[in-house]
Design a protein around this motif. Structure first.
Motif: not given
Lengths: 588, 588
Positions: B24-25, B28, B150-151, B471, B474, B478
């Motif tokens: 995800s990090h 994004l 990340g988030l 979150r 994310a 993910e």
């Protein structure tokens, strides 16, 4: 789904909060829109949040209409970018600074020029990517010395800040104009009177800057405007300098004893008594007042400067701050004078051509500035640098020169606008918007360049544009109330209509319920005062305080199928048949 | 009004950011949704903001559906309320603290229990005002030691936090259940798998608490679940204690020399070699391991404690932290041992009934705790408090007692669920929501009371409910990607459809323009890749990365009135007539 007052998280207060001075602050607290958490820091209750969202919606619409795109930055930012532009220091005590657990420096951002610049640098690299306008609506922080007036000057406040990016000056002009036009539409839609005034760019740097000021007696800013259309805040007002006069043939300056004349008034009185003019009496405007100021520079050093202004003017410290920015300005203290025994308090003057006391080549080394009215060829009565002595007929450009021209004298009604559009009048205003041409200052400091049509790297030119969202809400509240309560303009009101069940009879409540349902079905957003054991009087009072502009009272005529429609903005009340309520509301 | 990719403020990146570990990090950032500003602190680009708003919209709908009302608190709050509940100190280094220009203490709020409590105290005073559920969606701050992923674990993050207020326990149960139900609907609408697990209330205080965990190998939490429906995070797992055994007739404890047996394994080996059992070999589970921990209490004082756990278990420090909260826990250091010469490292034991070394009435004064499995009548091999000596047959309840029972031993697959629903398995999960019954802790600390039906003041009972908005975004990213890029679920996708003009021919662009217009008219929110000089391959790659789930490719068949419809979620591609595109999109 209507909102029922019996369920709504709100309580109205009869008493004004003790710390509230202005109407908007009193009413927004009493009507349950906001609650104080700390000086200048507020929590938002459901009604407050609803109005705020509507204002934000109007701002978003007008910005997106010309292609601005929304982004969102954190409030907590690292020191580095603000260090590169010098603002980490320049902001002084107004910046909330903090450290993280690793002892790294952070701040709560007061504005976001630096990080917007860096974001564009990260994403874009070609002139083809420009123009770009991006904005956010975001909570900002400034540690104001005197947070006051509720939302009008808070320490946490919501702001819409936009930034434009262009690679030519013409591009910047166009982006600036697009924002300026959008701001006009926003304020028009919000029903807010505004004046667009020339502003000094101050600590933000940059070249062109205008403020949108809402004229109001509680405004913190003073601005001037001429009938011919000139408008500027007093900090930005530029004096129209008179033409220089011929020096040839003017009499030689002469020193006179002037016992006991430490002030302009005493000096004028003595002059008229002992050295009368032939043509007219001496006036304060014939004297040159030399004001000693202490500057504190960014590096912490302290410097004395002296400014000569016509004796009929006072110093305007706000103008002085702008004149000497980014240094801080204050009146010189006794300690300052003690360090300069050459300065004879009350009798300071620039000296003579053959023995200059002030100015670049002078004995004191103190920098000497002049008001723009002191043009070459003007002749003055001023201090002779000896106790109880003044010099008469001291001529600018012949007997003394300065290190520069600064504007620290106050602006007065009747002063001529610099564009020749006639005399100005003074008014108070509250800043509700601000448009800046930043130019290349931030892009240069942070290295934002793009390739132009010829494959050459050019520095980007930027604009910065702000609207205080929470302040605007306060200004609207300030403008739209009748003392009994708020009267919101329709397009920002928390509800379209406020229906009151006024009475104890079952028919009243049944009728009101049915009316509320039918209005909701027709698309009205309804606040329904359904409280069963509250008297009509209290309900009316709450309705006035809460400020929904259209009120429908279901009362004793309910059984006959009639209700009362109350337009708070006009004060008009009329009886309306139940099946006409929707149409009647739309006609208001 | 469609959004054109040529104008959209976005840039895709081919390379993963160097600091990114999870999908995800990486995605994004690469797809231009977010940009790092500082560790754990991000800026939001237009695409990111759009997705975030859609998630917020779903949360708002489900909360308002059961009557929760939105408010908004500042992030910057004064110290006082957090001082009253002890959290100013308890939060430790995770709290961002700062001072204003008057040297007053402030914090950036990590959660808002205190000020919500005070706000309700300010507005409400009667049981008739309750129940009340209020919430905000707001940027929060925690100075995480290791912001990561990340988030998924940021230092600034957006959270929806709700608080419920009731005056009876039954009321709190109902409010809790309403939130729990809403959370289930929210996660179902977001397409997020979740397990509801019992949680330890930890530093928040309170009585009942459950977490919504999204099962994922990158989760930071370990949780257990049984086939019979029990679920808990490991911190909250409670061991099913065995029944006590009869003590009568058990042989007397006996001390043996045990040279060179500082570890459980060496002790078991020696025991089997020198003192074999008749029934079966000695096992690690027959030994009692005495673990020395150092607690740091809130007042800064340091205390050694010892916990006896079966030798086949290891210490789970997270469980130890919960067991001794709010004290901080670490393994005892050499310095700690040096202060207690009575503790013979490697050979520590509780001592004998006639000469207890540990426990309340012991020689050392050190508090001694036991694992719940060490019930009366169980017999152990453990240290004899002399170098290279162990005691065999030491019976709990006969030879030694403890100051209490604590759970610091690790939880293992196969352990019995405490509700008798069978053995548990272990899984990793990411916390996406949390519901707490706070009870009266905060209301008591801050004096929130209301008058009940009998006119008696009663303390309000509260719940606290959180969802990490950023979150969740994310976690969705993910879960919804295929390595090439994001594949957003329809109801949170930044656009409904991504139209690509793929080709150089004029007919392609003209057809695409017309299609975009007609889709917009039909109510689709369209992202239009109108970039004239970008190859189809690059456009397809960007479309995969950006993650709009439905893509329409206007290419070589445009002249024949046909386009390609690409469903990224299913991978299916099909040729569709131009006038069927709208219907085909709706059918996906």
């Amino acid at each position: 789904m209507s909102t029922r007052l019996s369920q709504l998280f709100v309580r109205t207060l009869r008493e004004d909060p003790v710390d509230a001075e202005v109407a908007s602050h009193k009413l927004l607290v009493r009507a349950g829109y906001i609650r104080r958490q700390a000086p200048g820091i507020f929590a938002w209750l459901p009604l407050g949040l609803k109005v705020r969202r509507k204002i934000e919606g109007i701002i978003r619409e007008e910005l997106e209409a010309f292609g601005a795109q929304e982004v969102h930055f954190p409030a907590l930012l690292p020191r580095e970018p603000y260090e590169l532009t010098g603002r980490w220091t320049e902001y002084g005590d107004a910046l909330f600074r903090l450290k993280d657990r690793k002892d790294a420096d952070y701040l709560l951002a007061p504005t976001h020029e630096e990080v917007f610049t860096l974001l564009v640098k990260d994403l874009y690299s070609s002139y083809k990517d420009l123009p770009l306008s991006i904005y956010q609506i975001q909570d900002k922080y400034r540690d104001e010395a005197r947070p006051r007036a509720g939302l009008l000057r808070g320490r946490e406040f919501s702001m819409k800040d936009s930034y434009s990016f262009d690679y030519t000056d013409e591009g910047l002009d166009a982006s600036y104009q697009a924002h300026r036009d959008a701001y006009e539409r926003i304020f028009q839609r919000l029903g807010l009177e505004y004046a667009i005034v020339k502003a000094d760019a101050g600590a933000m740097g940059g070249s062109k800057s205008e403020e949108f000021l809402h004229p109001t007696p509680i405004g913190e800013d003073t601005f001037v405007r001429s009938a011919g259309g000139y408008a500027a805040n007093v900090e930005a007002f530029r004096t129209l300098p008179p033409a220089p006069l011929p020096i040839d043939g003017l009499p030689t300056a002469i020193v006179h004893d002037s016992p006991n004349t430490p002030t302009i008034q005493t000096l004028v009185d003595l002059s008229n008594a002992q050295f009368p003019r032939e043509d007219r009496p001496w006036e304060a405007g014939d004297t040159l007042k030399n004001v000693v100021l202490a500057l504190t520079h960014l590096d912490g050093s302290r410097e004395l400067v002296i400014v000569g202004i016509p004796g009929d003017r006072d110093v305007d410290m706000k103008r002085a701050e702008v004149a000497f920015a980014p240094a801080e300005v204050e009146a010189a203290t006794e300690a300052d004078f003690a360090k300069h025994p050459g300065l004879v308090k009350g009798y300071i003057g620039p000296g003579f051509a053959e023995a200059p006391v002030l100015g670049e080549t002078s004995a004191t080394g103190i920098r000497y500035f002049l008001d723009p009215r002191v043009v070459d060829g003007t002749s003055w009565v001023t201090g002779a640098n000896q106790h109880e002595k003044h010099v008469y007929g001291l001529v600018a450009g012949r007997d003394f020169v300065a290190d520069g021209v600064v504007e620290i004298a106050d602006v007065r009604a009747g002063d001529e606008a610099p564009d020749g559009s006639g005399p100005v009048e003074l008014a108070r205003g509250m800043e509700i918007g601000h448009v800046f041409q930043l130019g290349r200052k931030y892009a240069e400091a942070l290295g934002l360049k793009v390739l132009d049509e010829n494959g050459k790297l050019v520095t980007v030119t930027m604009g910065s544009y702000g609207i205080g969202v929470t302040r605007i809400m306060a200004v609207i509240a300030e403008t739209n109330n009748d003392g009994k309560g708020l009267i919101w303009p329709k397009n920002v009101a928390p509800f379209d209509v406020h229906v009151i069940a006024a009475g104890r009879e079952e028919v009243v409540f049944a009728t009101a319920e049915a009316l509320v349902d039918s209005l909701e079905e027709s698309g009205f957003d309804v606040l329904f005062d359904d409280r069963p054991k509250v008297s009509p009087g209290v309900k009316f009072g709450d309705a006035e305080l809460l400020g929904v502009p259209l009120i429908v009272i279901v009362g004793r005529d309910a059984a006959e199928g009639r209700v009362e429609l109350w337009n708070r903005a006009t004060g008009e009340r009329s009886s309306v048949g139940l099946d006409e309520v929707g149409a009647a509301l739309l006609a208001q």
